[in-house]
Enzyme design. Structure first.
Site, PDB file in Angstrom:
ATOM      1  N   ASP A   8       5.652  57.373  68.356  1.00 39.99           N
ATOM      2  CA  ASP A   8       4.330  58.080  68.965  1.00 39.99           C
ATOM      3  C   ASP A   8       3.947  59.525  68.266  1.00 39.99           C
ATOM      4  OD1 ASP A   8       4.389  54.971  69.797  1.00 39.99           O
ATOM      5  OD2 ASP A   8       4.072  55.978  71.671  1.00 39.99           O
ATOM      6  N   ASP A  46       1.342  54.037  70.665  1.00 42.82           N
ATOM      7  CA  ASP A  46       0.812  54.361  72.048  1.00 42.82           C
ATOM      8  C   ASP A  46      -0.543  53.897  71.846  1.00 42.82           C
ATOM      9  OD1 ASP A  46       2.567  53.998  74.099  1.00 42.82           O
ATOM     10  OD2 ASP A  46       1.472  55.554  74.684  1.00 42.82           O
ATOM     11  N   HIS A  48      -3.778  53.101  74.613  1.00 41.09           N
ATOM     12  CA  HIS A  48      -4.048  52.222  75.210  1.00 41.09           C
ATOM     13  C   HIS A  48      -5.695  51.729  75.634  1.00 41.09           C
ATOM     14  CE1 HIS A  48       0.168  52.839  76.606  1.00 41.09           C
ATOM     15  NE2 HIS A  48      -0.279  54.354  76.671  1.00 41.09           N
ATOM     16  N   HIS A  81      -3.963  59.128  78.136  1.00 41.79           N
ATOM     17  CA  HIS A  81      -3.333  59.735  77.508  1.00 41.79           C
ATOM     18  C   HIS A  81      -3.810  58.781  76.092  1.00 41.79           C
ATOM     19  CE1 HIS A  81      -0.482  57.470  78.635  1.00 41.79           C
ATOM     20  NE2 HIS A  81       0.250  56.828  77.802  1.00 41.79           N
ATOM     21  N   LYS A 106       1.140  49.195  70.401  1.00 42.94           N
ATOM     22  CA  LYS A 106       1.211  49.262  71.413  1.00 42.94           C
ATOM     23  C   LYS A 106       0.807  49.815  72.889  1.00 42.94           C
ATOM     24  CE  LYS A 106       5.169  52.494  71.707  1.00 42.94           C
ATOM     25  NZ  LYS A 106       4.686  52.715  73.059  1.00 42.94           N
ATOM     26  N   CYS A 151       9.808  56.726  74.596  1.00 40.20           N
ATOM     27  CA  CYS A 151       9.716  55.768  73.731  1.00 40.20           C
ATOM     28  C   CYS A 151      10.965  55.483  73.115  1.00 40.20           C
ATOM     29  CB  CYS A 151       8.044  55.827  73.310  1.00 40.20           C
ATOM     30  SG  CYS A 151       7.004  55.369  74.621  1.00 40.20           S
TER      31      CYS A 151
HETATM   32  C1  VGL Z   1       5.102  57.781  76.135  1.00 35.77           C
HETATM   33  C2  VGL Z   1       4.490  58.065  78.577  1.00 35.77           C
HETATM   34  C3  VGL Z   1       3.471  57.510  78.120  1.00 35.77           C
HETATM   35  C4  VGL Z   1       6.251  57.662  74.801  1.00 35.77           C
HETATM   36  C5  VGL Z   1       4.057  56.956  76.284  1.00 35.77           C
HETATM   37  O1  VGL Z   1       5.977  57.894  73.380  1.00 35.77           O
HETATM   38  O2  VGL Z   1       6.935  58.234  75.166  1.00 35.77           O
HETATM   39  N1  VGL Z   1       5.605  58.586  77.274  1.00 35.77           N
HETATM   40  N2  VGL Z   1       3.248  57.109  77.132  1.00 35.77           N
HETATM   41 ZN    ZN Z   2       1.979  55.024  77.146  1.00 34.90          ZN
END
Ligand code: VGL
Ligand code: ZN
Length: 205
Positions: A8, A46, A48, A81, A106, A151
């Site tokens: 990420d 990430d 979403h 995010h 993901k 993550c």
């Molecule tokens: C993450 C919070 C929400 C991460 C991803 O990449 O650690 N943290 N989504």
């Molecule tokens: Zn996330």
């Protein structure tokens, strides 16, 4: 075979992003530096939908940092995010994306979050990462990225249970630290689970 797993390394997790990880941008140089020491480079992203259940904005009357149940498991509510296709979901501009062999997305199911690059938070659906790594003969996973306490942690723990030798690069990860010390606690948990925690210089050796 050794793979580098970039967790990420996306704009929204940078100090200028919507879910800022303090000093998150400092992992980029470490990630780039490791690319010549591995056989295969995989990045998680990430990814979403705007309707994602981990966004506080999708829970009327709730605020960022509140805890709800999502997909049957405990869920921290985050600012919006890494929305699919928006600039915040892109990799940091300085990341050497030309060296990335595969990207695993993901967190696409609005009804459950996915901190790990391997499974959703309910361990019900897998992303295909294990099969991808095994098909390339990977046995060792070098992990860098964001965030140490979310993550990175869940990806490293799942990597161990999936049978890989996991090396977490301590100076190549940064924590959200919602509570002070979360990052250090996460590194301790990873060590206890059998992950090696090393520094960039140990790998470049
Ligand atoms: C993450 C919070 C929400 C991460 C991803 O990449 O650690 N943290 N989504
Ligand atoms: Zn996330």
């Amino acid at each position: 075979m050794r793979a580098l797993l970039l967790v990420d390394i996306q704009n929204d997790f940078m100090p200028f992003g919507s879910l800022p990880v303090p000093h998150g941008d400092e992992v980029v140089a470490v990630a780039n530096a490791l690319m010549d020491s591995v056989d295969f480079v995989v990045a998680t992203q990430d990814w979403h939908p705007q309707t994602h259940g981990s966004f506080a904005s999708n829970h009327y009357g709730r605020a960022q940092g509140d805890i709800v149940t999502l997909g049957g498991v405990s869920q921290v509510l985050w600012p919006d995010h890494c929305v699919q296709g928006l600039p915040g979901a892109s990799f940091h501009a300085a990341l050497n994306v030309a060296r990335i062999d595969a990207v695993v997305r993901k967190g696409t199911d609005p009804l459950i979050d996915s901190y790990s690059g391997f499974f959703d938070n309910g361990h019900r659906q897998d992303t295909g990462l294990t099969d991808l790594l095994r098909s390339r003969g990977v046995t060792e996973l070098v992990v860098v990225g964001l965030a140490t306490d979310y993550c990175v942690k869940y990806t490293a723990l799942d990597g161990e249970t999936e049978g890989f030798d996991v090396v977490v690069i301590e100076d190549g990860v940064r924590a959200v630290d919602l509570s002070a010390g979360d990052g250090e606690k996460a590194l301790a948990e990873m060590r206890e689970a059998g992950c090696r925690v090393e520094h960039l210089r140990d790998l470049l050796g």
